[in-house]
Design an enzyme around this catalytic site. Sequence first.
Site, PDB file in Angstrom:
ATOM      1  N   GLY A 164      41.294 -44.692  55.212  1.00  0.00           N
ATOM      2  CA  GLY A 164      40.915 -44.574  53.719  1.00  0.00           C
ATOM      3  C   GLY A 164      40.800 -46.205  53.193  1.00  0.00           C
ATOM      4  O   GLY A 164      41.657 -46.963  53.136  1.00  0.00           O
ATOM      5  N   GLY A 181      39.816 -46.937  50.030  1.00  0.00           N
ATOM      6  CA  GLY A 181      39.876 -46.613  48.492  1.00  0.00           C
ATOM      7  C   GLY A 181      41.031 -47.805  48.079  1.00  0.00           C
ATOM      8  O   GLY A 181      41.354 -48.791  48.776  1.00  0.00           O
ATOM      9  N   PHE A 182      41.335 -47.605  46.846  1.00  0.00           N
ATOM     10  CA  PHE A 182      42.370 -48.378  46.265  1.00  0.00           C
ATOM     11  C   PHE A 182      43.563 -48.838  47.047  1.00  0.00           C
ATOM     12  O   PHE A 182      43.888 -50.045  47.122  1.00  0.00           O
ATOM     13  CB  PHE A 182      42.705 -47.681  44.641  1.00  0.00           C
ATOM     14  CG  PHE A 182      41.456 -48.065  43.922  1.00  0.00           C
ATOM     15  CD1 PHE A 182      41.285 -49.452  43.160  1.00  0.00           C
ATOM     16  CD2 PHE A 182      40.852 -46.888  43.598  1.00  0.00           C
ATOM     17  CE1 PHE A 182      40.254 -49.323  42.444  1.00  0.00           C
ATOM     18  CE2 PHE A 182      39.808 -47.068  42.629  1.00  0.00           C
ATOM     19  CZ  PHE A 182      39.491 -48.380  42.022  1.00  0.00           C
ATOM     20  N   GLY A 183      44.311 -47.881  47.713  1.00  0.00           N
ATOM     21  CA  GLY A 183      45.701 -48.044  48.239  1.00  0.00           C
ATOM     22  C   GLY A 183      45.112 -48.883  49.598  1.00  0.00           C
ATOM     23  O   GLY A 183      45.922 -49.812  49.860  1.00  0.00           O
ATOM     24  N   VAL A 222      38.635 -38.961  59.923  1.00  0.00           N
ATOM     25  CA  VAL A 222      39.557 -38.528  60.855  1.00  0.00           C
ATOM     26  C   VAL A 222      39.637 -37.129  60.727  1.00  0.00           C
ATOM     27  O   VAL A 222      40.031 -36.606  59.578  1.00  0.00           O
ATOM     28  CB  VAL A 222      40.815 -39.311  60.396  1.00  0.00           C
ATOM     29  CG1 VAL A 222      42.024 -38.758  61.014  1.00  0.00           C
ATOM     30  CG2 VAL A 222      40.775 -40.730  60.677  1.00  0.00           C
ATOM     31  N   GLU A 266      35.450 -37.888  29.720  1.00  0.00           N
ATOM     32  CA  GLU A 266      34.365 -38.938  29.755  1.00  0.00           C
ATOM     33  C   GLU A 266      33.133 -38.272  30.172  1.00  0.00           C
ATOM     34  O   GLU A 266      31.915 -38.728  29.597  1.00  0.00           O
ATOM     35  CB  GLU A 266      34.800 -39.576  31.147  1.00  0.00           C
ATOM     36  CG  GLU A 266      35.858 -40.686  30.914  1.00  0.00           C
ATOM     37  CD  GLU A 266      36.626 -41.236  32.057  1.00  0.00           C
ATOM     38  OE1 GLU A 266      37.247 -42.203  31.894  1.00  0.00           O
ATOM     39  OE2 GLU A 266      36.374 -41.027  33.395  1.00  0.00           O
ATOM     40  N   ASP A 273      46.960 -41.475  45.946  1.00  0.00           N
ATOM     41  CA  ASP A 273      46.942 -39.930  45.578  1.00  0.00           C
ATOM     42  C   ASP A 273      47.519 -39.044  46.413  1.00  0.00           C
ATOM     43  O   ASP A 273      47.766 -37.970  46.031  1.00  0.00           O
ATOM     44  CB  ASP A 273      45.550 -39.657  45.371  1.00  0.00           C
ATOM     45  CG  ASP A 273      44.933 -40.317  44.105  1.00  0.00           C
ATOM     46  OD1 ASP A 273      45.788 -40.876  43.439  1.00  0.00           O
ATOM     47  OD2 ASP A 273      43.806 -39.830  43.592  1.00  0.00           O
ATOM     48  N   ALA A 319      44.689 -45.474  39.829  1.00  0.00           N
ATOM     49  CA  ALA A 319      44.438 -46.730  40.847  1.00  0.00           C
ATOM     50  C   ALA A 319      45.521 -47.713  40.742  1.00  0.00           C
ATOM     51  O   ALA A 319      45.962 -48.166  41.812  1.00  0.00           O
ATOM     52  CB  ALA A 319      43.029 -47.076  40.178  1.00  0.00           C
TER      53      ALA A 319
HETATM   54  C1  LIG Z   1      36.063 -39.278  38.577  1.00  0.00           C
HETATM   55  C2  LIG Z   1      37.545 -39.948  38.862  1.00  0.00           C
HETATM   56  C3  LIG Z   1      37.867 -40.859  37.869  1.00  0.00           C
HETATM   57  C4  LIG Z   1      39.055 -41.858  37.799  1.00  0.00           C
HETATM   58  N1  LIG Z   1      39.166 -42.403  36.707  1.00  0.00           N
HETATM   59  C5  LIG Z   1      40.621 -43.236  36.836  1.00  0.00           C
HETATM   60  C6  LIG Z   1      40.717 -44.260  35.836  1.00  0.00           C
HETATM   61  O1  LIG Z   1      39.977 -44.390  34.744  1.00  0.00           O
HETATM   62  N2  LIG Z   1      41.817 -44.928  36.057  1.00  0.00           N
HETATM   63  C7  LIG Z   1      42.496 -44.718  37.003  1.00  0.00           C
HETATM   64  O2  LIG Z   1      43.668 -45.596  37.084  1.00  0.00           O
HETATM   65  N3  LIG Z   1      42.349 -43.890  37.894  1.00  0.00           N
HETATM   66  C8  LIG Z   1      41.442 -43.172  38.049  1.00  0.00           C
HETATM   67  N4  LIG Z   1      40.869 -42.297  38.960  1.00  0.00           N
HETATM   68  C9  LIG Z   1      41.983 -42.130  40.070  1.00  0.00           C
HETATM   69  C10 LIG Z   1      41.962 -43.004  41.051  1.00  0.00           C
HETATM   70  O3  LIG Z   1      40.542 -43.134  41.416  1.00  0.00           O
HETATM   71  C11 LIG Z   1      42.921 -42.546  42.331  1.00  0.00           C
HETATM   72  O4  LIG Z   1      44.003 -42.636  41.713  1.00  0.00           O
HETATM   73  C12 LIG Z   1      42.732 -43.764  43.389  1.00  0.00           C
HETATM   74  O5  LIG Z   1      41.536 -43.870  43.918  1.00  0.00           O
HETATM   75  C13 LIG Z   1      43.575 -43.351  44.580  1.00  0.00           C
HETATM   76  O6  LIG Z   1      43.450 -44.450  45.506  1.00  0.00           O
HETATM   77  P1  LIG Z   1      43.681 -43.708  46.936  1.00  0.00           P
HETATM   78  O7  LIG Z   1      43.672 -45.275  47.814  1.00  0.00           O
HETATM   79  O8  LIG Z   1      44.948 -42.926  47.083  1.00  0.00           O
HETATM   80  O9  LIG Z   1      42.549 -42.717  47.288  1.00  0.00           O
HETATM   81  P2  LIG Z   1      40.682 -43.236  47.355  1.00  0.00           P
HETATM   82  O10 LIG Z   1      40.573 -44.367  46.521  1.00  0.00           O
HETATM   83  O11 LIG Z   1      40.224 -42.093  46.714  1.00  0.00           O
HETATM   84  O12 LIG Z   1      40.575 -43.638  48.565  1.00  0.00           O
HETATM   85  C14 LIG Z   1      40.391 -42.517  49.652  1.00  0.00           C
HETATM   86  C15 LIG Z   1      39.372 -43.107  50.732  1.00  0.00           C
HETATM   87  O13 LIG Z   1      39.966 -42.441  52.120  1.00  0.00           O
HETATM   88  C16 LIG Z   1      38.552 -42.054  52.517  1.00  0.00           C
HETATM   89  N5  LIG Z   1      38.806 -40.882  53.168  1.00  0.00           N
HETATM   90  C17 LIG Z   1      39.273 -39.578  52.959  1.00  0.00           C
HETATM   91  N6  LIG Z   1      39.372 -38.732  53.790  1.00  0.00           N
HETATM   92  C18 LIG Z   1      39.133 -39.450  54.774  1.00  0.00           C
HETATM   93  C19 LIG Z   1      39.137 -39.109  56.348  1.00  0.00           C
HETATM   94  N7  LIG Z   1      39.453 -37.731  56.718  1.00  0.00           N
HETATM   95  N8  LIG Z   1      38.675 -39.841  57.316  1.00  0.00           N
HETATM   96  C20 LIG Z   1      38.393 -41.114  56.753  1.00  0.00           C
HETATM   97  N9  LIG Z   1      38.401 -41.583  55.706  1.00  0.00           N
HETATM   98  C21 LIG Z   1      38.685 -40.709  54.560  1.00  0.00           C
HETATM   99  C22 LIG Z   1      37.580 -41.726  51.560  1.00  0.00           C
HETATM  100  O14 LIG Z   1      36.202 -41.942  51.813  1.00  0.00           O
HETATM  101  C23 LIG Z   1      37.889 -42.799  50.327  1.00  0.00           C
HETATM  102  O15 LIG Z   1      37.298 -43.932  50.682  1.00  0.00           O
HETATM  103  C24 LIG Z   1      39.881 -41.584  38.835  1.00  0.00           C
HETATM  104  C25 LIG Z   1      39.283 -40.700  39.819  1.00  0.00           C
HETATM  105  C26 LIG Z   1      38.295 -39.877  39.925  1.00  0.00           C
HETATM  106  C27 LIG Z   1      37.886 -39.018  41.071  1.00  0.00           C
END
Ligand SMILES: Cc1cc2nc3c(=O)[nH]c(=O)nc-3n(C[C@H](O)[C@H](O)[C@H](O)COP(=O)(O)OP(=O)(O)OC[C@H]3O[C@@H](n4cnc5c(N)ncnc54)[C@H](O)[C@@H]3O)c2cc1C
Length: 418
Positions: free
Chosen positions: A8, A10-12, A76, A168, A297, A313
């Site tokens: 992943g 993403g943010f984490g 994955v 939003e 998340d 995030a």
């Molecule tokens: C529409 C929307 C609006 C939001 N607005 C806000 C906001 O205003 N403020 C705020 O603080 N938070 C907001 N959030 C929440 C915030 O985006 C999440 O809390 C944050 O992204 C969590 O980070 P993460 O690293 O857990 O997951 P994510 O950032 O979701 O990253 C997960 C990553 O894992 C990858 N992935 C997933 N499954 C697999 C797999 N099987 N194999 C390979 N890669 C994979 C994905 O492609 C992605 O890049 C919002 C979320 C959404 C959906």
Amino acid sequence: MNKIVIIGGGFGGLSFLKTARKSQNNFTLIDQTNHHLFQPLLYQVATAVLSPADITVPIRNLFKNDKNVNVVLDEVVDIDQYNNSLELKSGNLINYDKLLISVGSSYSYFGNDDWSIYSHGLKNLNDALDIRDNILKAFEKAESEKDNDKKLSYLNFVIIGGGPTGVELAGSIAELAYKNIKNEYRNFNMEEINVNLIEAGSNILPEYSTNLSTKASKYLQKLGVDLKLNEKVLNIENNKVITEKDSYLTSNIIWAAGNKANPLIEKLNTEVDNFGRVIVNDDFSIKNSNSIYVIGDAANYKNNNGDPLPGIAPVAIQQGKYLAKMLTSKSNGNKKNFHYSDKGMMATVGGFRAIGVIGKFQISGILAWLFWSLIHLVYLIGYKSKFIVLIEWVFAYFLNKRGTRLIYRENIKNNPNN
Ligand SMILES: Cc1cc2nc3c(=O)[nH]c(=O)nc-3n(C[C@H](O)[C@H](O)[C@H](O)COP(=O)(O)OP(=O)(O)OC[C@H]3O[C@@H](n4cnc5c(N)ncnc54)[C@H](O)[C@@H]3O)c2cc1C
């Protein structure tokens, strides 16, 4: 030297790797997309304010100077926690010494998975572009439709869920419908458009005080959103939403009501909560393994009150940084527990209005909107994105020109709404 694999970007995952990359370890970051997505502005792609490139950054580019970081574009599909191995969709296997999982969340339809066929969710770029196409096509179809009932169903927008994403989207669709496209169509008028936000509870944005939530409701209503509170959805069918109180004929159904952990988590043999999130130990390791960690998340990390930290995030970012320091630190003793520093929360409504809590202060209106805009520009990755988003906002909000009102693709989702 350990081989640390991160699932992943993403943010984490990114926050972890940006902190850990200077250590003497080898890293492999696997993501099913080639980009990091700034989800907080995804609704603006869905409503034609921004384009996908404005809120994404190529993951590979971020680590081009880090020779110990390998980026893999793949999904994955399985985790063998007993042999420290991952299976990828391509069929490749990847081994790890330590594994960090930060795969985010997916939609929950509360056991009614068939509702996903008839409604659009908003989690990734494909979702956003599907919604955008659907909205823009709906206006075009209404323009040429002779049957009045069908025309009204194209002009009826139903957003389910009064959390931040639903609010939003509703606000931004109302601005598009009542302000941006005004005077452009000849065969329907603004009074025939309906933007409904349906919420089962008695308030929208329930995580805020009643005062702020009421203000947000008023802002939305001023934009033209029809707020339906205390109205539980009973069923979603093709072009129809049935609630306890009403039924809506509509070709535009957006689901923003429920979340659960990413389904990949089901591959782990460990303890999960009702939302499928892994109940992690204090150091984010999972039960039944001392080499797997989950953040963001997908994790249920309890704060001091015993409640799980919210899926936002800043939580994922702070957890990523903490874990990077902990896993790459040379000394094993005296490791501090993770402490989430809550800087507040904000939600934008549209029409230059937002609400927020910063420290002990509650803010609302234009001031909150300015704060919201500033914070999002600061957190966006890359100067180019910050600059372009600022320009797009000036055009959209001050000059009434949304940058990306394009219909140019077939919906990827097989959705009978089309
Ligand atoms: C529409 C929307 C609006 C939001 N607005 C806000 C906001 O205003 N403020 C705020 O603080 N938070 C907001 N959030 C929440 C915030 O985006 C999440 O809390 C944050 O992204 C969590 O980070 P993460 O690293 O857990 O997951 P994510 O950032 O979701 O990253 C997960 C990553 O894992 C990858 N992935 C997933 N499954 C697999 C797999 N099987 N194999 C390979 N890669 C994979 C994905 O492609 C992605 O890049 C919002 C979320 C959404 C959906």
